[in-house]
Design an enzyme around this catalytic site. Structure first.
Site, short mmCIF file in Angstrom:
data_model
loop_
_atom_site.label_atom_id
_atom_site.label_comp_id
_atom_site.label_asym_id
_atom_site.label_seq_id
_atom_site.Cartn_x
_atom_site.Cartn_y
_atom_site.Cartn_z
CB THR A 184 -0.93 0.21 1.19
OG1 THR A 184 -0.12 -0.06 2.13
CG2 THR A 184 -1.52 -1.16 1.40
CE LYS A 226 9.25 2.94 -0.32
NZ LYS A 226 9.34 3.96 -1.97
CB VAL A 268 16.56 0.29 0.32
CG1 VAL A 268 18.11 0.71 -0.59
CG2 VAL A 268 16.46 0.58 1.97
N GLY A 282 5.37 5.31 -13.46
CA GLY A 282 5.15 3.93 -12.28
C GLY A 282 6.15 4.04 -11.17
CD GLU A 288 6.72 6.40 -2.74
OE1 GLU A 288 6.41 6.20 -1.97
OE2 GLU A 288 7.65 5.90 -3.48
CG ASP A 315 10.87 7.41 -1.46
OD1 ASP A 315 10.62 6.81 -0.56
OD2 ASP A 315 12.56 6.77 -2.30
CE LYS A 327 13.88 4.39 -1.49
NZ LYS A 327 13.45 5.25 -2.90
N GLY A 387 9.71 1.24 -10.61
CA GLY A 387 9.66 0.30 -11.63
C GLY A 387 8.39 -0.80 -10.69
N1 LIG Z 1 6.54 1.67 -7.61
C1 LIG Z 1 7.40 1.60 -7.44
O1 LIG Z 1 8.84 2.36 -7.78
C2 LIG Z 1 8.40 1.07 -5.86
C3 LIG Z 1 7.28 1.45 -5.17
N2 LIG Z 1 8.18 1.22 -3.17
C4 LIG Z 1 7.04 0.68 -2.74
O2 LIG Z 1 5.93 0.16 -3.18
C5 LIG Z 1 4.36 0.37 -2.51
C6 LIG Z 1 3.68 -0.05 -3.34
O3 LIG Z 1 3.99 1.12 -4.47
P1 LIG Z 1 3.35 1.18 -5.77
O4 LIG Z 1 2.47 -0.91 -6.32
O5 LIG Z 1 3.90 1.59 -6.91
O6 LIG Z 1 2.40 2.11 -5.07
P2 LIG Z 1 0.39 2.65 -5.77
O7 LIG Z 1 0.03 3.73 -5.67
O8 LIG Z 1 0.94 2.23 -7.65
O9 LIG Z 1 -0.49 1.19 -5.54
C7 LIG Z 1 0.05 1.24 -4.08
C8 LIG Z 1 -2.47 1.07 -3.97
O10 LIG Z 1 -2.41 0.45 -1.97
C9 LIG Z 1 -3.84 0.63 -2.04
N3 LIG Z 1 -3.66 0.86 -1.01
C10 LIG Z 1 -3.47 2.45 -0.57
N4 LIG Z 1 -4.11 2.04 1.06
C11 LIG Z 1 -4.23 0.93 1.03
C12 LIG Z 1 -4.97 1.15 2.59
N5 LIG Z 1 -5.13 1.53 3.82
N6 LIG Z 1 -5.56 -0.84 2.56
C13 LIG Z 1 -5.74 -1.09 0.82
N7 LIG Z 1 -4.94 -0.76 -0.33
C14 LIG Z 1 -4.74 0.37 -0.20
C15 LIG Z 1 -3.93 1.83 -3.25
O11 LIG Z 1 -5.68 2.15 -3.45
C16 LIG Z 1 -3.44 1.84 -4.78
O12 LIG Z 1 -4.07 0.69 -6.18
C17 LIG Z 1 4.29 1.95 -1.81
O13 LIG Z 1 4.72 1.88 -0.69
C18 LIG Z 1 5.85 2.21 -2.91
O14 LIG Z 1 6.43 3.25 -1.75
C19 LIG Z 1 9.38 0.65 -3.52
C20 LIG Z 1 9.85 0.91 -4.15
C21 LIG Z 1 9.75 1.21 -5.64
N1 LIG Z 2 9.00 6.04 -5.31
C1 LIG Z 2 10.22 5.73 -5.39
C2 LIG Z 2 10.08 3.76 -5.86
C3 LIG Z 2 10.79 3.44 -5.21
O1 LIG Z 2 11.28 3.28 -3.94
C4 LIG Z 2 11.45 6.10 -5.67
O2 LIG Z 2 11.17 6.95 -6.71
O3 LIG Z 2 12.45 5.18 -6.25
#
Ligand SMILES: NC(=O)C1=CN([C@@H]2O[C@H](COP(=O)(O)OP(=O)(O)OC[C@H]3O[C@@H](n4cnc5c(N)ncnc54)[C@H](O)[C@@H]3O)[C@@H](O)[C@H]2O)C=CC1
Ligand SMILES: N[C@@H](CC=O)C(=O)O
Length: 354
Positions: A99, A128, A155, A209, A212, A223, A227, A325
């Protein structure tokens, strides 16, 4: 055949990519890794929740265009994201928490992890918040319940930084690190060098994608600060909180700052670092730095990240790879599941886990 039942908490870019991998690669994983994954539950703030003890078709999950509350149309579905009930009671072995990251107190993701661990379920997360703000508590809870709390993807997404430093650099005496730890800000800086405006570059990073849900966290350095806390606590034995890390982002850098650096043979990079000083204290910071083009981090471009570990025995050891990504980060969840699978006897033997 070993099969892990998995519940996906949050169904955005990362967990959708994991579901896509499940749809496409289960046979390969079974042959090469010795297990397959069965998605038994999904919850999402927008879509609702769905639970099926027999498993939910992963391909259907990724290919269906669900509207708001759309999981209600599935067998075992509801329009509400009933996270606590699903996490505690769905027949899952592993909870994949992806989430939103909340940089202030990590909630509600910290609670998601706590409920899972208390219920004897492993947690893999890319979030994180829990890793930076509640790792000590959650690790203790995991130990008490003989399950794992893994967060490699928190990270540098799928690039194996935490596990690599802890296992293959063990004994090399790590004294610090510095790196480019945010894909979005690195991508934005590169696009600005190519002449694009700040806001347009941030929009591109969102579309890819990388960013944040609120990209302020990316461009203001919050962010990277999380990390740095995760790495300093995990690898340097610190007990840092975000407030212990000085923090400045890239939002105040203008096109003319970037041009001026280029004229001087330099390039701006957002650098997160932590070092143990001679008094044993950890000094940590996040700040944009002008690097000469021959600096090892200057050539790291796009959403690629890099970290240079400073060690006593090897000097600098630098790892480069994707920092953001959807698929790259879903891979981090898979790598956590592989680690759990390989350590499984330790979890099923009470003495070994204590
Ligand atoms: N996208 C990336 O490149 C990276 C992302 N992350 C972390 O991974 C996590 C997910 O990232 P993404 O999938 O890209 O984010 P996203 O924003 O695409 O998806 C997050 C999903 O979680 C859902 N959500 C939010 N709060 C919620 C709750 N309380 N209960 C149920 N669902 C909930 C949202 O509706 C959304 O569909 C984030 O914490 C992000 O910081 C970490 C490393 C890289
Ligand atoms: N928003 C973050 C996603 C990974 O943690 C980034 O751009 O590095």
């Amino acid at each position: 055949m070993v099969q892990y039942n998995i519940a996906l908490i949050g169904f955005g870019g990362v967990n959708r990519a994991l579901a896509q991998l499940v749809a496409e690669r289960n046979e390969q994983w079974q042959a090469e890794l010795g297990f397959r994954l069965n998605i038994v539950a999904v919850t999402d703030l927008d879509l609702g929740s769905v639970v099926s003890a027999n498993g939910i078709d992963a391909r259907m999950l990724v290919e269906t265009k669900f509207e708001r509350g759309g999981f209600a149309k599935l067998s075992g579905g509801s329009a509400e994201a009933d996270n606590e009930k699903v996490i505690r009671h769905a027949p899952a072995d592993i909870i994949a928490e992806a989430t939103f990251t909340n940089p202030d107190d990590g909630e509600p993701a910290v609670s998601h992890c706590r409920w899972a661990l208390e219920s004897g379920k492993h947690v893999v997360t890319t979030n994180k918040g829990p890793a930076a703000l509640a790792a000590a508590e959650l690790k203790m809870l995991a130990r008490r319940h003989h399950v794992a709390f893994e967060y490699e993807g928190a990270v540098m997404s799928g690039t194996p930084v935490i596990r690599m430093a802890k296992t293959t650099l063990a004994g090399a005496c790590l004294t610090g690190f510095e790196g480019i730890l945010n894909g979005t800000s690195n991508y934005v800086l590169g696009r600005m060098e190519a002449g694009l405006g700040f806001s347009a570059a941030v929009s591109e990073a969102q579309a890819m994608g990388y960013a944040e849900a609120d990209p302020t966290a990316d461009v203001e350095g919050y962010d990277v600060r999380l990390k740095v806390v995760i790495l300093a606590n995990e690898l340097l034995g610190g007990a840092l909180k975000p407030a212990d890390v000085s923090c400045k982002g890239i939002s105040s850098l203008t096109a003319s700052d970037i041009e001026a650096a280029a004229k001087d043979g330099c390039r701006w990079k957002l650098i997160g670092s932590a070092y143990r000083n001679e008094n044993g204290r950890i000094e940590a910071s996040v700040a944009p730095r002008r690097l000469a083009l021959d600096h090892p981090l200057a050539g790291v471009s796009g959403a690629t990240n890099a970290i240079s570990f400073r060690t006593d025995l090897l000097g600098a050891v630098t790892v480069t790879g994707p920092g953001a990504g959807r698929v790259e980060t879903a891979y981090a969840l898979l790598s956590d599941i592989i680690a759990i699978h390989r350590a499984e006897p330790a979890y099923t033997t009470k003495e070994a886990a204590e």
